[in-house]
Design a protein around this motif. Structure first.
Motif, PDB file in Angstrom:
ATOM      1  N   ARG A 115     -78.419 -34.306  -7.983  1.00  0.00           N
ATOM      2  CA  ARG A 115     -79.125 -34.711  -6.761  1.00  0.00           C
ATOM      3  C   ARG A 115     -78.973 -36.212  -6.531  1.00  0.00           C
ATOM      4  NH1 ARG A 115     -84.310 -32.242  -6.915  1.00  0.00           N
ATOM      5  NH2 ARG A 115     -83.423 -30.604  -5.658  1.00  0.00           N
ATOM      6  N   SER A 116     -79.077 -37.000  -7.600  1.00  0.00           N
ATOM      7  CA  SER A 116     -78.940 -38.450  -7.488  1.00  0.00           C
ATOM      8  C   SER A 116     -77.528 -38.825  -7.036  1.00  0.00           C
ATOM      9  CB  SER A 116     -79.260 -39.103  -8.828  1.00  0.00           C
ATOM     10  OG  SER A 116     -79.041 -40.480  -8.772  1.00  0.00           O
ATOM     11  N   ALA A 117     -76.528 -38.186  -7.628  1.00  0.00           N
ATOM     12  CA  ALA A 117     -75.140 -38.459  -7.236  1.00  0.00           C
ATOM     13  C   ALA A 117     -74.914 -38.069  -5.782  1.00  0.00           C
ATOM     14  CB  ALA A 117     -74.179 -37.694  -8.145  1.00  0.00           C
ATOM     15  N   LEU A 118     -75.477 -36.951  -5.373  1.00  0.00           N
ATOM     16  CA  LEU A 118     -75.336 -36.502  -3.990  1.00  0.00           C
ATOM     17  C   LEU A 118     -75.959 -37.503  -3.023  1.00  0.00           C
ATOM     18  CD1 LEU A 118     -74.522 -34.323  -1.953  1.00  0.00           C
ATOM     19  CD2 LEU A 118     -76.694 -33.188  -2.434  1.00  0.00           C
ATOM     20  N   GLN A 119     -77.151 -37.966  -3.357  1.00  0.00           N
ATOM     21  CA  GLN A 119     -77.814 -38.944  -2.488  1.00  0.00           C
ATOM     22  C   GLN A 119     -77.026 -40.243  -2.415  1.00  0.00           C
ATOM     23  OE1 GLN A 119     -81.750 -39.010  -4.201  1.00  0.00           O
ATOM     24  NE2 GLN A 119     -82.482 -37.400  -2.833  1.00  0.00           N
ATOM     25  N   CYS A 121     -73.796 -40.613  -2.850  1.00  0.00           N
ATOM     26  CA  CYS A 121     -72.556 -40.379  -2.098  1.00  0.00           C
ATOM     27  C   CYS A 121     -72.830 -40.248  -0.601  1.00  0.00           C
ATOM     28  CB  CYS A 121     -71.854 -39.129  -2.623  1.00  0.00           C
ATOM     29  SG  CYS A 121     -71.112 -39.380  -4.266  1.00  0.00           S
ATOM     30  N   LEU A 122     -73.939 -39.643  -0.243  1.00  0.00           N
ATOM     31  CA  LEU A 122     -74.262 -39.501   1.180  1.00  0.00           C
ATOM     32  C   LEU A 122     -74.395 -40.854   1.864  1.00  0.00           C
ATOM     33  CD1 LEU A 122     -76.771 -36.517   1.364  1.00  0.00           C
ATOM     34  CD2 LEU A 122     -74.584 -36.715   2.555  1.00  0.00           C
ATOM     35  N   THR A 123     -74.861 -41.862   1.137  1.00  0.00           N
ATOM     36  CA  THR A 123     -75.044 -43.181   1.738  1.00  0.00           C
ATOM     37  C   THR A 123     -73.707 -43.831   2.102  1.00  0.00           C
ATOM     38  OG1 THR A 123     -75.082 -44.334  -0.398  1.00  0.00           O
ATOM     39  CG2 THR A 123     -77.212 -43.582   0.498  1.00  0.00           C
ATOM     40  N   GLN A 124     -72.609 -43.319   1.555  1.00  0.00           N
ATOM     41  CA  GLN A 124     -71.293 -43.876   1.858  1.00  0.00           C
ATOM     42  C   GLN A 124     -70.739 -43.380   3.195  1.00  0.00           C
ATOM     43  OE1 GLN A 124     -68.701 -43.201  -1.461  1.00  0.00           O
ATOM     44  NE2 GLN A 124     -70.045 -44.251  -2.888  1.00  0.00           N
ATOM     45  N   PHE A 125     -71.402 -42.398   3.782  1.00  0.00           N
ATOM     46  CA  PHE A 125     -70.968 -41.857   5.060  1.00  0.00           C
ATOM     47  C   PHE A 125     -71.728 -42.540   6.194  1.00  0.00           C
ATOM     48  CE2 PHE A 125     -69.864 -38.555   2.074  1.00  0.00           C
ATOM     49  CZ  PHE A 125     -68.658 -38.051   2.572  1.00  0.00           C
ATOM     50  N   THR A 126     -71.116 -42.555   7.370  1.00  0.00           N
ATOM     51  CA  THR A 126     -71.803 -43.099   8.542  1.00  0.00           C
ATOM     52  C   THR A 126     -72.971 -42.190   8.901  1.00  0.00           C
ATOM     53  OG1 THR A 126     -70.471 -41.843  10.114  1.00  0.00           O
ATOM     54  CG2 THR A 126     -69.638 -44.036   9.460  1.00  0.00           C
ATOM     55  N   ARG A 127     -73.889 -42.720   9.654  1.00  0.00           N
ATOM     56  CA  ARG A 127     -75.070 -41.940  10.057  1.00  0.00           C
ATOM     57  C   ARG A 127     -74.682 -40.640  10.788  1.00  0.00           C
ATOM     58  NH1 ARG A 127     -79.718 -40.586   8.343  1.00  0.00           N
ATOM     59  NH2 ARG A 127     -81.199 -40.103   9.966  1.00  0.00           N
ATOM     60  N   PRO A 128     -73.742 -40.698  11.760  1.00  0.00           N
ATOM     61  CA  PRO A 128     -73.347 -39.447  12.423  1.00  0.00           C
ATOM     62  C   PRO A 128     -72.734 -38.419  11.450  1.00  0.00           C
ATOM     63  CG  PRO A 128     -72.630 -41.325  13.722  1.00  0.00           C
ATOM     64  CD  PRO A 128     -73.134 -41.866  12.423  1.00  0.00           C
ATOM     65  N   HIS A 129     -71.963 -38.909  10.484  1.00  0.00           N
ATOM     66  CA  HIS A 129     -71.382 -37.989   9.513  1.00  0.00           C
ATOM     67  C   HIS A 129     -72.452 -37.419   8.587  1.00  0.00           C
ATOM     68  CE1 HIS A 129     -66.948 -39.503   9.923  1.00  0.00           C
ATOM     69  NE2 HIS A 129     -67.364 -38.800  10.962  1.00  0.00           N
ATOM     70  N   GLN A 130     -73.440 -38.222   8.223  1.00  0.00           N
ATOM     71  CA  GLN A 130     -74.553 -37.716   7.420  1.00  0.00           C
ATOM     72  C   GLN A 130     -75.286 -36.613   8.181  1.00  0.00           C
ATOM     73  OE1 GLN A 130     -77.169 -40.939   6.298  1.00  0.00           O
ATOM     74  NE2 GLN A 130     -75.554 -42.033   5.221  1.00  0.00           N
ATOM     75  N   LEU A 168     -67.326 -35.430   0.112  1.00  0.00           N
ATOM     76  CA  LEU A 168     -68.622 -35.519  -0.564  1.00  0.00           C
ATOM     77  C   LEU A 168     -68.537 -34.887  -1.950  1.00  0.00           C
ATOM     78  CD1 LEU A 168     -71.615 -36.305  -0.420  1.00  0.00           C
ATOM     79  CD2 LEU A 168     -72.053 -34.082   0.652  1.00  0.00           C
ATOM     80  N   ALA A 169     -67.905 -33.738  -2.050  1.00  0.00           N
ATOM     81  CA  ALA A 169     -67.762 -33.062  -3.344  1.00  0.00           C
ATOM     82  C   ALA A 169     -66.967 -33.920  -4.324  1.00  0.00           C
ATOM     83  CB  ALA A 169     -67.092 -31.706  -3.164  1.00  0.00           C
ATOM     84  N   THR A 170     -65.892 -34.530  -3.846  1.00  0.00           N
ATOM     85  CA  THR A 170     -65.074 -35.396  -4.698  1.00  0.00           C
ATOM     86  C   THR A 170     -65.898 -36.578  -5.198  1.00  0.00           C
ATOM     87  OG1 THR A 170     -63.065 -34.761  -3.522  1.00  0.00           O
ATOM     88  CG2 THR A 170     -62.994 -36.821  -4.777  1.00  0.00           C
ATOM     89  N   CYS A 171     -66.656 -37.181  -4.311  1.00  0.00           N
ATOM     90  CA  CYS A 171     -67.498 -38.322  -4.677  1.00  0.00           C
ATOM     91  C   CYS A 171     -68.526 -37.915  -5.732  1.00  0.00           C
ATOM     92  CB  CYS A 171     -68.200 -38.872  -3.432  1.00  0.00           C
ATOM     93  SG  CYS A 171     -69.329 -40.241  -3.780  1.00  0.00           S
ATOM     94  N   VAL A 172     -69.188 -36.790  -5.528  1.00  0.00           N
ATOM     95  CA  VAL A 172     -70.210 -36.334  -6.478  1.00  0.00           C
ATOM     96  C   VAL A 172     -69.574 -36.066  -7.839  1.00  0.00           C
ATOM     97  CG1 VAL A 172     -71.799 -34.443  -7.008  1.00  0.00           C
ATOM     98  CG2 VAL A 172     -71.785 -35.439  -4.720  1.00  0.00           C
ATOM     99  N   GLN A 173     -68.430 -35.395  -7.856  1.00  0.00           N
ATOM    100  CA  GLN A 173     -67.749 -35.113  -9.120  1.00  0.00           C
ATOM    101  C   GLN A 173     -67.373 -36.396  -9.848  1.00  0.00           C
ATOM    102  OE1 GLN A 173     -64.509 -32.620  -7.879  1.00  0.00           O
ATOM    103  NE2 GLN A 173     -65.774 -30.775  -7.807  1.00  0.00           N
ATOM    104  N   GLN A 174     -66.882 -37.386  -9.107  1.00  0.00           N
ATOM    105  CA  GLN A 174     -66.508 -38.657  -9.727  1.00  0.00           C
ATOM    106  C   GLN A 174     -67.726 -39.355 -10.317  1.00  0.00           C
ATOM    107  OE1 GLN A 174     -64.484 -40.600  -6.493  1.00  0.00           O
ATOM    108  NE2 GLN A 174     -62.497 -39.696  -7.013  1.00  0.00           N
ATOM    109  N   ARG A 175     -68.831 -39.347  -9.596  1.00  0.00           N
ATOM    110  CA  ARG A 175     -70.044 -39.996 -10.107  1.00  0.00           C
ATOM    111  C   ARG A 175     -70.561 -39.299 -11.351  1.00  0.00           C
ATOM    112  NH1 ARG A 175     -72.315 -44.186  -7.242  1.00  0.00           N
ATOM    113  NH2 ARG A 175     -71.517 -44.343  -5.137  1.00  0.00           N
ATOM    114  N   LEU A 176     -70.532 -37.989 -11.350  1.00  0.00           N
ATOM    115  CA  LEU A 176     -70.998 -37.231 -12.520  1.00  0.00           C
ATOM    116  C   LEU A 176     -70.087 -37.476 -13.718  1.00  0.00           C
ATOM    117  CD1 LEU A 176     -72.070 -33.882 -10.825  1.00  0.00           C
ATOM    118  CD2 LEU A 176     -73.561 -35.688 -11.729  1.00  0.00           C
TER     119      LEU A 176
END
Length: 181
Positions: A115-119, A121-130, A168-176
């Motif tokens: 959940r932390s990694a997901l949150q 990674c989400l901040t790296q996207f623009t507001r419309p993409h979020q 997003l999935a790639t980012c989460v996997q990298q963070r984990l």
């Protein structure tokens, strides 16, 4: 006032909702370890949430919510398995119980890490993409509403959503992976 005279903390309906939403991902993963498909998981979660709501007053404190909820969900899942057996071949009750026991052993910390990694990674996207990434979880028709408001086709937004989910999935996997290294 002595410690024995302190009244127990009463958990409220809003506490239930907060705790249920906080642990829903872990509960869904637990149910999926027992049930053969996501439709069965959705049904079991729905039935379990009603039972949890009805029995919430029995819960003594917030820390015990997840183990308590898993017990209720486990029974709902095993009941669902009995119904699914009529439709086809499933694993034996003994094997399913063993899978459930092993799944429970997965630490809540892992869910928190994800959940932390997901949150993050989400901040790296623009507001419309979020907003587009979250749209499917906000009810039916959200993507259609977004597409109509932007004057683009729904299909175009689903394609974009697929690309965003992959990033997003790639980012989460990298963070984990960084956390376990």
């Amino acid at each position: 006032m002595s410690p024995s005279e302190v009244p127990p903390t009463t958990l409220t309906e809003s506490d239930f909702m907060r705790l249920f939403l906080k642990h829903e991902l872990a509960l869904r993963a637990f149910a999926r370890s027992i049930l053969p498909n996501w439709n069965a998981v959705d049904d079991a979660i729905q039935e379990a949430s009603v039972t949890m709501w009805q029995k919430f007053s029995q819960l003594e404190n917030e820390a015990g919510f997840l183990p308590w909820a898993k017990v209720i969900l486990r029974f709902k899942c095993l009941n669902a398995v009995t119904g699914l057996r009529r439709d086809g071949r499933l694993l034996s009750d003994e094997v399913l119980k063993q899978i459930a026991d092993e799944s429970e052993a997965i630490e809540a910390e892992r869910v928190t890490e994800i959940r932390s990694a997901l949150q993050d990674c989400l901040t790296q996207f623009t507001r419309p993409h979020q907003e587009l990434l979250m749209a499917p979880y906000q009810g039916d028709g959200q993507i259609t509403k977004i597409a109509n408001s932007c004057g683009k086709t729904v299909n175009a937004f689903y394609k974009l959503l697929g690309r965003l989910r992959a990033k997003l999935a790639t980012c989460v996997q990298q963070r984990l992976q960084m956390e376990t290294s």
